[in-house]
Scaffold this motif. Structure first.
Motif, short mmCIF file in Angstrom:
data_model
loop_
_atom_site.label_atom_id
_atom_site.label_comp_id
_atom_site.label_asym_id
_atom_site.label_seq_id
_atom_site.Cartn_x
_atom_site.Cartn_y
_atom_site.Cartn_z
N VAL A 128 62.91 50.00 79.04
CA VAL A 128 63.73 50.80 78.40
C VAL A 128 63.33 51.50 77.21
CG1 VAL A 128 65.86 50.02 79.26
CG2 VAL A 128 65.03 49.15 76.83
N GLY A 129 63.42 52.89 76.89
CA GLY A 129 62.81 53.24 75.62
C GLY A 129 63.24 54.71 75.67
N LEU A 130 62.77 55.46 74.63
CA LEU A 130 63.08 56.68 74.08
C LEU A 130 61.57 57.85 74.45
CD1 LEU A 130 65.16 58.66 73.32
CD2 LEU A 130 64.18 58.08 70.81
N LEU A 131 61.56 58.76 75.20
CA LEU A 131 60.48 59.54 75.36
C LEU A 131 60.99 61.07 75.22
CD1 LEU A 131 59.24 58.13 78.94
CD2 LEU A 131 58.17 57.93 76.30
N PRO A 132 59.89 62.01 74.74
CA PRO A 132 60.24 63.42 74.64
C PRO A 132 60.55 64.12 75.82
CG PRO A 132 57.91 62.73 74.11
CD PRO A 132 58.56 61.58 74.36
N GLY A 133 61.45 65.25 76.00
CA GLY A 133 61.51 65.92 77.01
C GLY A 133 60.68 67.13 76.73
N GLU A 134 61.06 68.04 77.89
CA GLU A 134 60.21 69.47 77.85
C GLU A 134 60.40 70.11 76.37
OE1 GLU A 134 61.10 71.37 81.26
OE2 GLU A 134 60.12 70.00 82.72
N ARG A 135 61.70 69.98 75.91
CA ARG A 135 61.96 70.72 74.76
C ARG A 135 62.31 69.75 73.12
NH1 ARG A 135 66.71 74.90 76.87
NH2 ARG A 135 65.35 75.96 78.80
N ALA A 136 61.51 68.83 73.32
CA ALA A 136 61.51 67.79 72.69
C ALA A 136 60.95 68.45 71.25
CB ALA A 136 60.75 66.64 72.68
N ILE A 137 61.37 68.06 69.89
CA ILE A 137 61.03 68.28 68.83
C ILE A 137 59.83 67.50 68.35
CG2 ILE A 137 61.45 68.67 66.26
CD1 ILE A 137 64.16 69.79 67.15
N LEU A 138 58.59 67.70 68.23
CA LEU A 138 57.58 66.71 68.08
C LEU A 138 57.03 67.11 66.48
CD1 LEU A 138 55.86 66.85 71.46
CD2 LEU A 138 57.65 65.11 70.72
N ALA A 139 56.47 66.07 66.00
CA ALA A 139 55.67 66.35 64.75
C ALA A 139 54.47 66.97 65.14
CB ALA A 139 55.22 64.85 64.20
N PRO A 140 53.93 67.65 64.14
CA PRO A 140 52.62 68.41 64.22
C PRO A 140 51.44 67.38 64.50
CG PRO A 140 53.40 68.40 61.96
CD PRO A 140 54.72 68.12 62.68
N ASP A 141 50.41 67.77 64.95
CA ASP A 141 49.26 67.17 65.23
C ASP A 141 48.75 66.55 63.85
OD1 ASP A 141 49.47 67.64 67.84
OD2 ASP A 141 48.10 69.38 67.94
N TRP A 142 48.30 65.40 63.87
CA TRP A 142 48.03 64.73 62.76
C TRP A 142 46.59 65.18 62.27
CZ3 TRP A 142 43.74 61.52 61.67
CH2 TRP A 142 43.77 60.63 60.18
N VAL A 143 46.38 65.49 61.05
CA VAL A 143 44.90 66.13 60.47
C VAL A 143 44.27 65.23 59.79
CG1 VAL A 143 43.77 68.00 59.39
CG2 VAL A 143 46.09 68.55 60.69
N PRO A 144 43.14 64.55 59.86
CA PRO A 144 42.43 63.75 59.00
C PRO A 144 42.54 64.16 57.68
CG PRO A 144 41.31 64.17 60.85
CD PRO A 144 42.05 65.14 61.01
N TRP A 145 42.46 63.41 56.66
CA TRP A 145 42.32 63.49 55.11
C TRP A 145 41.31 64.38 54.80
CZ3 TRP A 145 39.10 62.16 51.29
CH2 TRP A 145 39.16 62.36 50.24
N SER A 146 40.28 64.11 55.45
CA SER A 146 39.01 64.59 55.20
C SER A 146 39.03 66.01 55.52
CB SER A 146 37.72 64.08 55.79
OG SER A 146 37.90 64.23 57.23
N GLU A 147 39.85 66.66 56.34
CA GLU A 147 39.98 68.01 56.50
C GLU A 147 41.03 68.57 55.75
OE1 GLU A 147 40.32 68.60 60.59
OE2 GLU A 147 38.90 67.30 61.38
N ARG A 148 41.82 67.85 55.08
CA ARG A 148 43.03 68.48 54.45
C ARG A 148 42.39 68.55 53.02
NH1 ARG A 148 46.74 64.79 54.09
NH2 ARG A 148 45.73 63.19 55.46
N VAL A 149 41.79 67.59 52.48
CA VAL A 149 41.31 67.74 51.08
C VAL A 149 40.51 68.89 50.51
CG1 VAL A 149 39.44 66.29 51.34
CG2 VAL A 149 40.92 66.10 49.16
N SER A 150 40.66 69.22 49.51
CA SER A 150 40.04 70.50 48.87
C SER A 150 38.45 70.06 48.52
CB SER A 150 40.54 71.26 47.83
OG SER A 150 40.73 70.35 46.92
N GLN A 151 37.53 70.96 48.51
CA GLN A 151 36.30 70.54 48.26
C GLN A 151 36.38 70.15 46.57
OE1 GLN A 151 33.60 70.33 49.94
NE2 GLN A 151 32.21 69.79 48.65
N GLU A 152 37.09 70.69 45.77
CA GLU A 152 37.11 70.17 44.41
C GLU A 152 37.72 68.53 44.21
OE1 GLU A 152 39.43 72.81 41.95
OE2 GLU A 152 37.98 74.63 42.15
N GLU A 153 38.70 68.34 45.13
CA GLU A 153 39.05 67.17 44.98
C GLU A 153 38.06 66.02 45.54
OE1 GLU A 153 42.01 64.00 44.23
OE2 GLU A 153 41.61 65.99 43.49
#
Length: 232
Positions: A128-153
């Motif tokens: 038994v479990g819970l699965l997303p359907g065709e119109r499910a609200i999903l979280a956005p794709d995960w972006v690695p920290w190395s791509e999110r952080v600014s050059q100054e940081e």
């Protein structure tokens, strides 16, 4: 031997040789013209039929709902909505789906997979479990920290890891030549401004002292002139 008899005997030998050859391998046949190599026939994977929907399991909607609420306690009363579908995963293996009315899971679906043994009418709950359907609200794709952080940081953290002053590293990155505590740094610049201010204050004090001395000497002369007796 007549030619017809020779041809018939040769054909019999060819059939015997081809019969002894395993399937999927090339065949070699001796003919009157010489040796002939027959390429192997292409082998095909066995065709698997689509699983048949088991009527007993497909009708066990109440059992699937109870497995989600009562047996496992995965869902609470009122969180399992209408029955959505029953899909055959394999022979005597069916997955039921129900609409999820769980807050925050719009478009998701509960599922319960049921099975039974051959010639048995006992329904068993597999998963038994819970699965997303065709119109499910999903979280956005995960972006690695190395791509999110600014050059100054990145520069700031690299400087800290190397034991350097992060402000100096950022000043070099920005092209600020006056950054830091060096000969052309902000600290020395502020020191020079303070020295200039002190020199100006000292000059002003000297000028005020000279003016005060002039005023005092003038007052003495005036007092002396006032006390002198007029000459006849």
């Amino acid at each position: 031997m007549r030619p017809e008899t020779a041809v018939a005997a040769q054909a019999t030998d060819d059939k015997a040789r081809t019969a002894d050859t395993p399937p999927g391998e090339a065949q070699t046949v001796q003919t009157a013209a010489g040796t002939v190599r027959i390429p192997p026939k292409p082998t095909r994977a066995p065709r698997r039929r689509a699983p048949k929907l088991d009527e007993l399991l497909a009708g066990a909607v109440d059992e699937a709902r109870a497995a989600l609420i009562a047996e496992t306690g995965l869902a609470e009363d009122g969180q399992v909505g209408a029955h959505v579908s029953a899909v055959a995963d394999d022979d005597r293996l069916v997955t039921h789906r129900f609409a999820a009315t769980l807050p925050g899971y719009g478009g998701w679906e509960w599922f319960a997979t049921l099975a039974r043994a051959p010639r048995s009418k006992v329904v068993t709950v597999c998963e038994v479990g819970l699965l997303p359907g065709e119109r499910a609200i999903l979280a956005p794709d995960w972006v690695p920290w190395s791509e999110r952080v600014s050059q100054e940081e990145k520069i700031r953290l690299d400087a800290i890891a190397a034991g350097e002053d992060p402000e100096k590293a950022l000043a070099r990155f920005r092209g600020d030549e006056d950054g830091g505590d060096g000969p052309e740094g902000d600290d020395d610049g502020r020191g020079q401004d303070q020295d200039q201010d002190q020199d100006q204050d000292q000059d002003q004090d000297d000028e005020d002292a000279v003016d005060a001395a002039d005023v005092d000497s003038g007052s003495d002369v005036a007092d002396a002139d006032a006390g002198a007796e007029p000459t006849s």
